[in-house]
Scaffold this motif. Sequence first.
Motif, PDB file in Angstrom:
ATOM      1  N   CYS A 161       1.060  -1.343   0.749  1.00  9.66           N
ATOM      2  CA  CYS A 161       0.105   0.035   0.178  1.00  9.66           C
ATOM      3  C   CYS A 161       1.257   1.413   0.291  1.00  9.66           C
ATOM      4  N   PRO A 162       1.341   1.964  -1.033  1.00  4.10           N
ATOM      5  CA  PRO A 162       2.436   3.243  -0.799  1.00  4.10           C
ATOM      6  C   PRO A 162       2.322   3.967  -1.116  1.00  4.10           C
ATOM      7  N   PRO A 163       2.439   4.753  -0.122  1.00  7.78           N
ATOM      8  CA  PRO A 163       2.108   6.394  -0.121  1.00  7.78           C
ATOM      9  C   PRO A 163       1.683   6.974  -1.241  1.00  7.78           C
ATOM     10  N   LEU A 164      -0.054   8.072  -1.198  1.00  4.28           N
ATOM     11  CA  LEU A 164      -0.162   8.598  -2.220  1.00  4.28           C
ATOM     12  C   LEU A 164       0.771   9.358  -2.557  1.00  4.28           C
ATOM     13  N   PRO A 165       0.765   9.925  -3.258  1.00  2.00           N
ATOM     14  CA  PRO A 165       2.375  10.904  -4.291  1.00  2.00           C
ATOM     15  C   PRO A 165       1.980  12.324  -4.043  1.00  2.00           C
ATOM     16  N   ILE A 166       2.841  13.743  -2.878  1.00  3.03           N
ATOM     17  CA  ILE A 166       2.639  14.525  -3.163  1.00  3.03           C
ATOM     18  C   ILE A 166       2.576  15.659  -4.256  1.00  3.03           C
TER      19      ILE A 166
END
Length: 174
Positions: A161-166
């Motif tokens: 579950c990769p982090p949402l991008p900035i």
Amino acid sequence: MKISKARASDLIARLLAERQGGGPELAVLGVTRTPVGWVVGWNSARFKRNPLVESSLVGGGPYLVDGDDGSIYLIPGETFRINDWQAMFLAQYKGVPLPDVLLETTSLQFQKGGRIPAMRHLRRNAPMLGLSQADQYVQAIQRGVRPPEELIRLTRVPEKCPPLPIRRIAGPAV
């Protein structure tokens, strides 16, 4: 830092006014200095006046105003709370590589014991690397350079579950 706290707050206040549309009035809640710029928290003006849960808007993360050029970025709330968002920002927008613990520990193994212990450590922690790939990786360390990116990518396990991008919203403002 070229951008002042007051300028960062003003940039976000203007952005919030533009994005309000027909919804509730939005307000800056606070501005915090970080090594990469200013983190600006925001919510409804009603929540700012009376911080009750019923008045709070949920789901939005803080904004980052780049301290160098005034560009504005949205940091998703979960990314801000859980991940090293500053390292993500630096990698995504400033070209600074993410910290690599395996590279650091393999380098230490090389310094302590030489090439073979370093390769063992690397293969134990990155079994997807073949023997010749591990050798290339350690040879780079021996030469004092960063291993090729294609080898480094092979050492990383994909996140479930990769982090949402900035996301860049606006800028630069300077």
